[in-house]
Structures are given as structure tokens and as C-alpha cells.
Design a protein around this motif. Structure first.
Motif, PDB file in Angstrom:
ATOM      1  N   ALA A 134      33.746  63.195  21.044  1.00  0.00           N
ATOM      2  CA  ALA A 134      32.812  64.017  21.807  1.00  0.00           C
ATOM      3  C   ALA A 134      31.615  64.403  20.948  1.00  0.00           C
ATOM      4  O   ALA A 134      31.587  64.183  19.746  1.00  0.00           O
ATOM      5  CB  ALA A 134      33.530  65.266  22.297  1.00  0.00           C
ATOM      6  N   GLN A 135      30.628  64.982  21.599  1.00  0.00           N
ATOM      7  CA  GLN A 135      29.455  65.493  20.908  1.00  0.00           C
ATOM      8  C   GLN A 135      29.532  67.021  20.855  1.00  0.00           C
ATOM      9  O   GLN A 135      30.171  67.654  21.686  1.00  0.00           O
ATOM     10  CB  GLN A 135      28.177  65.066  21.641  1.00  0.00           C
ATOM     11  CG  GLN A 135      28.004  63.560  21.721  1.00  0.00           C
ATOM     12  CD  GLN A 135      27.876  62.926  20.351  1.00  0.00           C
ATOM     13  OE1 GLN A 135      27.123  63.395  19.521  1.00  0.00           O
ATOM     14  NE2 GLN A 135      28.623  61.852  20.130  1.00  0.00           N
ATOM     15  N   VAL A 171      37.811  66.170  28.881  1.00  0.00           N
ATOM     16  CA  VAL A 171      39.172  66.587  28.561  1.00  0.00           C
ATOM     17  C   VAL A 171      39.717  65.613  27.519  1.00  0.00           C
ATOM     18  O   VAL A 171      39.545  64.406  27.643  1.00  0.00           O
ATOM     19  CB  VAL A 171      40.072  66.625  29.821  1.00  0.00           C
ATOM     20  CG1 VAL A 171      40.101  65.288  30.533  1.00  0.00           C
ATOM     21  CG2 VAL A 171      41.482  67.065  29.468  1.00  0.00           C
ATOM     22  N   GLY A 172      40.309  66.160  26.462  1.00  0.00           N
ATOM     23  CA  GLY A 172      40.774  65.284  25.397  1.00  0.00           C
ATOM     24  C   GLY A 172      41.734  65.966  24.462  1.00  0.00           C
ATOM     25  O   GLY A 172      42.299  67.031  24.767  1.00  0.00           O
ATOM     26  N   THR A 173      41.923  65.340  23.321  1.00  0.00           N
ATOM     27  CA  THR A 173      42.791  65.859  22.270  1.00  0.00           C
ATOM     28  C   THR A 173      42.017  65.847  20.957  1.00  0.00           C
ATOM     29  O   THR A 173      41.225  64.939  20.701  1.00  0.00           O
ATOM     30  CB  THR A 173      44.063  65.002  22.119  1.00  0.00           C
ATOM     31  OG1 THR A 173      43.688  63.638  21.876  1.00  0.00           O
ATOM     32  CG2 THR A 173      44.917  65.074  23.371  1.00  0.00           C
ATOM     33  N   PRO A 174      42.232  66.833  20.097  1.00  0.00           N
ATOM     34  CA  PRO A 174      41.526  66.853  18.815  1.00  0.00           C
ATOM     35  C   PRO A 174      42.165  65.878  17.832  1.00  0.00           C
ATOM     36  O   PRO A 174      43.366  65.601  17.904  1.00  0.00           O
ATOM     37  CB  PRO A 174      41.704  68.298  18.344  1.00  0.00           C
ATOM     38  CG  PRO A 174      43.015  68.707  18.935  1.00  0.00           C
ATOM     39  CD  PRO A 174      43.107  68.007  20.268  1.00  0.00           C
ATOM     40  N   ARG A 175      41.359  65.370  16.920  1.00  0.00           N
ATOM     41  CA  ARG A 175      41.910  64.571  15.826  1.00  0.00           C
ATOM     42  C   ARG A 175      42.337  65.524  14.712  1.00  0.00           C
ATOM     43  O   ARG A 175      41.533  66.293  14.199  1.00  0.00           O
ATOM     44  CB  ARG A 175      40.849  63.591  15.308  1.00  0.00           C
ATOM     45  CG  ARG A 175      40.599  62.401  16.213  1.00  0.00           C
ATOM     46  CD  ARG A 175      39.742  61.367  15.495  1.00  0.00           C
ATOM     47  NE  ARG A 175      39.531  60.177  16.297  1.00  0.00           N
ATOM     48  CZ  ARG A 175      38.461  59.942  17.042  1.00  0.00           C
ATOM     49  NH1 ARG A 175      37.494  60.854  17.077  1.00  0.00           N
ATOM     50  NH2 ARG A 175      38.341  58.845  17.734  1.00  0.00           N
ATOM     51  N   SER A 222      35.081  65.890  16.920  1.00  0.00           N
ATOM     52  CA  SER A 222      35.821  64.656  16.681  1.00  0.00           C
ATOM     53  C   SER A 222      36.902  64.391  17.728  1.00  0.00           C
ATOM     54  O   SER A 222      37.767  63.547  17.538  1.00  0.00           O
ATOM     55  CB  SER A 222      36.481  64.704  15.294  1.00  0.00           C
ATOM     56  OG  SER A 222      37.391  65.798  15.206  1.00  0.00           O
ATOM     57  N   ALA A 223      36.857  65.123  18.844  1.00  0.00           N
ATOM     58  CA  ALA A 223      37.912  64.987  19.848  1.00  0.00           C
ATOM     59  C   ALA A 223      37.879  63.601  20.498  1.00  0.00           C
ATOM     60  O   ALA A 223      36.821  63.005  20.687  1.00  0.00           O
ATOM     61  CB  ALA A 223      37.747  66.059  20.921  1.00  0.00           C
ATOM     62  N   GLU A 224      39.061  63.115  20.843  1.00  0.00           N
ATOM     63  CA  GLU A 224      39.194  61.870  21.597  1.00  0.00           C
ATOM     64  C   GLU A 224      39.264  62.220  23.079  1.00  0.00           C
ATOM     65  O   GLU A 224      40.169  62.930  23.517  1.00  0.00           O
ATOM     66  CB  GLU A 224      40.444  61.117  21.157  1.00  0.00           C
ATOM     67  CG  GLU A 224      40.377  60.648  19.704  1.00  0.00           C
ATOM     68  CD  GLU A 224      41.622  59.885  19.301  1.00  0.00           C
ATOM     69  OE1 GLU A 224      41.504  58.719  18.922  1.00  0.00           O
ATOM     70  OE2 GLU A 224      42.710  60.486  19.369  1.00  0.00           O
TER      71      GLU A 224
END
Length: 450
Positions: A20-21, A359-363, A423-425
């Protein structure tokens, strides 16, 4: 009937795991709010020497904040925390106890025995893993230190039961003037990192220090229900649904204010925690940011769908280890459905016809978890505490749920969200792709659970 392939396989796009940004927040633009101090153990712009590696690392030293607060107590320290394994915190409590300050400690029964006296043969697999991790640290046994010093402590079996759902609180009350609370357990994994893993920086957590005699009094009342007449006395401690049910209570924090709700509540009680969160989400006019360890409450996912249709901007991050479970509402927001091991879908399952993009998950480093439980609404309101967004938190566990109206505090949580977002995916990770494809092969068509 509910076909997995239409929901899951259509989302298996190429290049959809891009980060993400975000927008950076200059440190100088974020003063601490009046009567509140917010700490984040992964925060950029702050650093401390890690007790694990001896090297400087980014983040606020939440352990030192707890120790400093305890050391300043003049009359009383009340601690209710699921797990405490950091010996320096134990030593701070012992020092105050020996100085004549009243010190009381409540723990979850799974973590209230000295780990140095345990043997792997008598433990469940996850407890064996915990024991190995603590042994590898080579630190003193915090609970053994407290017991030898005579610091009074009890757990959630003190009511004569086998234990509540979870004694999941994470709070400290100092002199009935100050409260420290947030998402973190008082462990190395919760604050600093895992033993033997140089890359680990600990579960992603925050800690709030709230200066308010009114709020501290409310937390002390919750503690007194847990404590009863203390260890060795009558089984009059109250945990879980055995406590007197309490409604939302409000306290001032200077020009800001906080509302606190202590769980659990019975399912037919309209004042439960998920209902409070739903009410707050329904008031959103512009934006909702969520950073959650657990998100399994269908009613909250359905509210988000309505708010998205009303034009509210929504961003959601969920811990990678939880997001891809069959009962995770993260999947709903992505327009996905995944059967459980019985090839059944959760009752009320409602994957979004138009998936949410943000919507995502963090690295994170291996072993670290996104352990926050916070929302920021319209840049004005923060929802936080020990309360995961799940039915168990609302109806089974001993939990703290805070709603704080403070634009200044909200800016700190928004900055944390932006840091994670960097840095989220946001798409389908290879791991999730594999799980979806495997579910499709094994289950094909899947029925909604009864």
C-alpha cells in the motif's frame, strides 16, 4: 449452497500483493494529548536499547514506561494482565511492595504458575513452545520472584471455577490517579521480540497512560470484582459472567473524554462490547481505519459494508495469522469464502459482492503479530483496549474496551496505521492462494453451517 470457486478463485489475480501507499507524519507535528501519553513499540522516530540484543532498535520502550509508572506509586498498584514474564516489571512491583505500597496482581490461570517449575511432559503443545521460549531467554522467572517476595496474586480460578473464558485484561492502576492500558501483555514477545530471533521486534502493540482519577476509579472497581477478599480467602472473586454487569461509563481527560466498558456481557444484554463498537462505526462520516489482531464479528463486517456504500473511506489491516482463517471477517471484506475443516461455511457468512480494495495484512518479522485492537473514526475517535473484535471478547472474556474522543490522540493512531500501511499486502498472498485452492479442491461446493 455456496460455491467457493466463484468467490475465491476469481480473486486470484496476478500482481495483487503490492504494498500500500502511505503519507509520512513528521514527529514534530504530533504533540501528546493533554492527560494522555501514547506509546507504540514499533514506532518510527523513537528508539531504545533492546534487552534481547543489546542493540538500538526503533520503537517506544513500553516496558520502561510501565516500570517508571510503578516506581512512582506512593500508595497502591493494581495489576490485571493476562501474562507477565518480564522480571524487571516483577522487580519493580517487589520494590514497591517492600516499601509498604499495596501491590495486588491478577493473572490468567494459564500463565499464573512459575514457568521454572514446569515440565514439558505435563503441558499442551502451545504451552511447551512457550516454556522453551522462556527458557531460551535465560531470564529470571517473574512469577517465582513475586511469589518469593510475598506479593499477593491470584488468577481467574479464585472464584472456585476452572477459570473464565480468558482473563484478558491488560491494565495497571497507580494510586487511583493513573491508568496504563492497551493491547500488550507484559512479555518479551509482547514488547521486545522473541528469544533467538534477531529480526523479531515483538508483537505490534501500544500502551496508553491516562491521567484521570475518575477513570482510575472505574478501573479500580473492575479490579475489586476480580480480587474479592484476595488469595486464601473466600471464593468471592468474580470473573467472566459472574461479575456484576456494568454499562458504559464516561470519564473526563481534560477537554477530551473517555468511555470504558468492561466485558463480558450475556448475549441478550444490549450493552455488550460489539454493540458499542457497532454504534461507533455507524457514526462515521468520512473515514474508518482498523488495525486488528482478531476480526470475527459478522455484525461489524456488515456495518462496514453499509458505511462503504455511504462513501466512507475504509482501511483494514488484520494479523496475517488470523486473517486467512475460515471464520475471519477479513475474507468477507475481500469478497472471499473459505470452508472450515468440515467443508462448512460459517452461519451468516456474507462475502462482499464488491470487495474492499483497502484491506490487507501487514508485513511483519517471522513470529511477530499485529496485536493491536484499534479503530480510528473520522480522525476524532479512537477505539482500543484488550478487546478483540470477536463474540468471545463480548460474551466470555474479562476485557477492557475504551472509546476515547480526542483528535490529538487519533492522530497518533493514524500515524501508526500509516506506518503499517506502508508495507501492507493488499492482495492475495501466495499462502492464501494455496489455502483457497486447497479448499476448492477438497470441498467444491460448500453449505452454510446451521
Amino acid at each position: 449452497m455456496h460455491r467457493l470457486s466463484a468467490l475465491a478463485l476469481a480473486a486470484l489475480c496476478s500482481g495483487c500483493t503490492a504494498a500500500a501507499q502511505y503519507r509520512p507524519w513528521p514527529e514534530a507535528t504530533l504533540p501528546q494529548p493533554e492527560f494522555i501519553t501514547a506509546g507504540f513499540n514499533h514506532r518510527l522516530g523513537s528508539s531504545y536499547i533492546s534487552p534481547l540484543t543489546g542493540q538500538r532498535r526503533p520503537g517506544d520502550n513500553l516496558e520502561q514506561q510501565l516500570i517508571t509508572a510503578i516506581a512512582g506509586a506512593q500508595r497502591e498498584v493494581l495489576v490485571a494482565v493476562q501474562e507477565l514474564t518480564l522480571p524487571a516489571i516483577a522487580e519493580a512491583l517487589i520494590e514497591r511492595h517492600r516499601a509498604g505500597v499495596t501491590v495486588k496482581l491478577v493473572l490468567e490461570n494459564n500463565y499464573s504458575a512459575p514457568w521454572s517449575l514446569q515440565h514439558p511432559a505435563g503441558l499442551e503443545p502451545h504451552q511447551q513452545k512457550r516454556l522453551r521460549r522462556l527458557q531460551k531467554l535465560g531470564w529470571s522467572d517473574a512469577i517465582a520472584l513475586l511469589q518469593r517476595a510475598g506479593v499477593p496474586l491470584l488468577d481467574d480460578t479464585a472464584d472456585g471455577s476452572a477459570g473464565s473464558g480468558l482473563m484478558h485484561h491488560k491494565f495497571v492502576v497507580i494510586d487511583r490517579q493513573r491508568v496504563l492500558t492497551g493491547s500488550a501483555n507484559f512479555t518479551s514477545s509482547g514488547l521486545h521480540g522473541d528469544a533467538g530471533q534477531a529480526s523479531s521486534r515483538g508483537n505490534v502493540n501500544h500502551l496508553l497512560q491516562l491521567e484521570s482519577p475518575q477513570l482510575a476509579g472505574l478501573f479500580a472497581e473492575e479490579f475489586e470484582q476480580l480480587w474479592g477478599d484476595g488469595p486464601g480467602g473466600k471464593p468471592d472473586s468474580r470473573f467472566g459472567l459472574g461479575k456484576n454487569s456494568r454499562r458504559l461509563q464516561r470519564a473526563h481527560l481534560g477537554s477530551d473524554h473517555a468511555s470504558v466498558l468492561f466485558a463480558p456481557h450475556r448475549g441478550n444484554n444490549p450493552d455488550h462490547g460489539l454493540a458499542l463498537i457497532r454504534q461507533q462505526l455507524e457514526q462515521a462520516q468520512r473515514s474508518i481505519d482498523l488495525a486488528l489482531f482478531v476480526f470475527s464479528a459478522q455484525e461489524l463486517a456488515d456495518v462496514l459494508a453499509l458505511k462503504r456504500d455511504q462513501g466512507v473511506q475504509i482501511r483494514v489491516l488484520v494479523d496475517p495469522g488470523f486473517a486467512h482463517r475460515s471464520y475471519s471477517e477479513w475474507l468477507d471484506l475481500k469478497g472471499l469464502a473459505m470452508a472450515d475443516h468440515r467443508c462448512r461455511l460459517e452461519a451468516g457468512n456474507n462475502p462482499w459482492a464488491t470487495p474492499l480494495k483497502n484491506v490487507g495484512t501487514p508485513r511483519l518479522s517471522r513470529g511477530d503479530k499485529l496485536h493491536h485492537k484499534f479503530a480510528v473514526i473520522d480522525g476524532q475517535t479512537v477505539i482500543t483496549g484488550s478487546f478483540n473484535w470477536s463474540p468471545a471478547a463480548a460474551h466470555t472474556n474479562d476485557e477492557t474496551l475504551l472509546v476515547i474522543n480526542s483528535p490529538t490522540l487519533a492522530a497518533h493512531f493514524s500515524r501508526e496505521m500509516d506506518r503499517l500501511w506502508q508495507s501492507a499486502e493488499l492482495g492475495i498472498t501466495p499462502r492464501l492462494r494455496h489455502k483457497l485452492e486447497r479448499s476448492q479442491r477438497l470441498c467444491g461446493q460448500s453449505q452454510i453451517a446451521d
